[in-house]
Design a protein around this motif. Sequence first.
Motif, short mmCIF file in Angstrom:
data_model
loop_
_atom_site.label_atom_id
_atom_site.label_comp_id
_atom_site.label_asym_id
_atom_site.label_seq_id
_atom_site.Cartn_x
_atom_site.Cartn_y
_atom_site.Cartn_z
N ILE B 82 0.84 -1.20 0.00
CA ILE B 82 0.00 0.00 0.00
C ILE B 82 0.88 1.26 0.00
O ILE B 82 1.97 1.26 0.55
CB ILE B 82 -0.92 -0.02 1.25
N VAL B 98 2.70 -3.54 4.35
CA VAL B 98 1.24 -3.63 4.39
C VAL B 98 0.69 -4.14 3.05
O VAL B 98 0.69 -3.43 2.05
CB VAL B 98 0.61 -2.25 4.71
N GLU B 99 0.26 -5.39 3.07
CA GLU B 99 -0.32 -5.96 1.85
C GLU B 99 -1.78 -6.28 2.10
O GLU B 99 -2.10 -7.09 2.96
CB GLU B 99 0.45 -7.21 1.45
N PRO B 100 -2.66 -5.65 1.36
CA PRO B 100 -4.09 -5.87 1.58
C PRO B 100 -4.54 -7.23 1.06
O PRO B 100 -3.93 -7.78 0.14
CB PRO B 100 -4.74 -4.76 0.75
N SER B 101 -5.60 -7.75 1.66
CA SER B 101 -6.18 -9.00 1.16
C SER B 101 -7.62 -8.75 0.73
O SER B 101 -8.31 -7.91 1.31
CB SER B 101 -6.12 -10.07 2.25
N PHE B 102 -8.05 -9.49 -0.28
CA PHE B 102 -9.40 -9.30 -0.80
C PHE B 102 -9.81 -10.53 -1.58
O PHE B 102 -8.97 -11.32 -2.01
CB PHE B 102 -9.45 -8.07 -1.70
N LYS B 103 -11.11 -10.68 -1.77
CA LYS B 103 -11.63 -11.83 -2.52
C LYS B 103 -12.21 -11.34 -3.84
O LYS B 103 -13.24 -10.68 -3.86
CB LYS B 103 -12.72 -12.54 -1.71
N LEU B 104 -11.55 -11.65 -4.91
CA LEU B 104 -11.99 -11.19 -6.21
C LEU B 104 -12.95 -12.22 -6.82
O LEU B 104 -12.78 -13.41 -6.63
CB LEU B 104 -10.76 -11.05 -7.11
N PRO B 105 -13.98 -11.74 -7.55
CA PRO B 105 -14.88 -12.68 -8.25
C PRO B 105 -14.09 -13.51 -9.26
O PRO B 105 -13.00 -13.14 -9.65
CB PRO B 105 -15.85 -11.75 -8.98
N TYR B 108 -11.33 -13.01 -13.01
CA TYR B 108 -10.51 -11.81 -13.11
C TYR B 108 -9.04 -12.22 -13.01
O TYR B 108 -8.68 -12.96 -12.10
CB TYR B 108 -10.82 -10.82 -11.99
N LYS B 109 -8.22 -11.72 -13.92
CA LYS B 109 -6.79 -12.05 -13.86
C LYS B 109 -6.00 -10.79 -13.59
O LYS B 109 -5.94 -9.89 -14.41
CB LYS B 109 -6.34 -12.71 -15.16
N VAL B 110 -5.40 -10.75 -12.41
CA VAL B 110 -4.69 -9.55 -11.97
C VAL B 110 -3.22 -9.60 -12.36
O VAL B 110 -2.56 -10.61 -12.15
CB VAL B 110 -4.79 -9.39 -10.44
N MET B 113 -1.21 -3.95 -9.44
CA MET B 113 -2.13 -3.34 -8.48
C MET B 113 -1.62 -1.98 -8.04
O MET B 113 -0.43 -1.71 -8.00
CB MET B 113 -2.35 -4.23 -7.27
N ASN B 114 -2.56 -1.12 -7.73
CA ASN B 114 -2.22 0.20 -7.27
C ASN B 114 -3.13 0.56 -6.11
O ASN B 114 -4.31 0.86 -6.31
CB ASN B 114 -2.38 1.21 -8.41
N PHE B 115 -2.57 0.48 -4.91
CA PHE B 115 -3.34 0.79 -3.71
C PHE B 115 -2.80 2.05 -3.07
O PHE B 115 -1.66 2.09 -2.65
CB PHE B 115 -3.21 -0.34 -2.68
#
Lengths: 125, 125
Positions: B82, B98-105, B108-110, B113-115
């Motif tokens: 972040i 600090v690395e965020p976690s999230f559940k993507l539908p 989606y192929k990431v 990232m830009n937080f």
Amino acid sequence: MKSARNTTAKTEIQELIASSSVALSHSEIQKSLEGLCDRVTIYRVLERLLEEGFIHKIVNVDGVVKYAGCHSCSAKHSHNHIHFSCQKCKSVTCLDDVEPSFKLPKNYKVSEMNFTLSGLCPQCS
Amino acid sequence: MKSARNTTAKTEIQELIASSSVALSHSEIQKSLEGLCDRVTIYRVLERLLEEGFIHKIVNVDGVVKYAGCHSCSAKHSHNHIHFSCQKCKSVTCLDDVEPSFKLPKNYKVSEMNFTLSGLCPQCS
DNA sequence: TATTTAATGCAACAATGTTGCAAAAGTAAT
DNA sequence: ATTACTTTTGCAACATTGTTGCATTAAATA
């Protein structure tokens, strides 16, 4: 007391954004409007729509500013969802349901967030 | 075969970014260099440093592009940490840990990232 | 319909980033 | 050290994006 007015430009832009499934940039809006109003007017209308809380602003990974309607945040008006930017079809969409979690070190006070992932969207992968 | 060359401009810019605790914008770099080289050269050097993996690019919430050295990612070169943008002192820093976690539908192929969070940093709050 | 003032159009400007091309400067071989 | 090769640079010109001032137009209200 200054009161907002409903003008053609504002109505058109508002509808355009509201009916779009993807976030739109200033230039994309301008193309859609086909000379309905001046470039500057679009900037000023977008500014007003932002203030009034009808839309929110997204800065894409390439630095391009896009605007999307506020769907999920009608009441509380929070924008801590993730945005997805497709590298193939260039679309930017709001993933309203995806809210990232993270542990910030002490003494940081957050007031705004901008989360954007880029890659391939379901349609393009 | 094209091989990279060590020039004064490149060396200076690389050192400037490496020794800075905050991310720097093109204009900030330009001011620091005090006419050492042309504006265009800075753009081209930054481009090369990005390709070579010495620095990474951050798009701030206000759309300003900043550059920061790669610290934690010397081996794997991943940038899923972040960034924090202080509204008071205008500094942008990498929160490497600090690395965020999230559940993507699905589907989606990431790839990138830009937080970025904005608010008040520990020094300003 | 007349009045008020928000909103628009236009011109001009500022900031940021890109491109083509000739000149300058690294790098390696002689 | 000199030469030859090619990257890198500086300059000029341009494109895009966003901002500001001011006269004009057009909503909304009385």
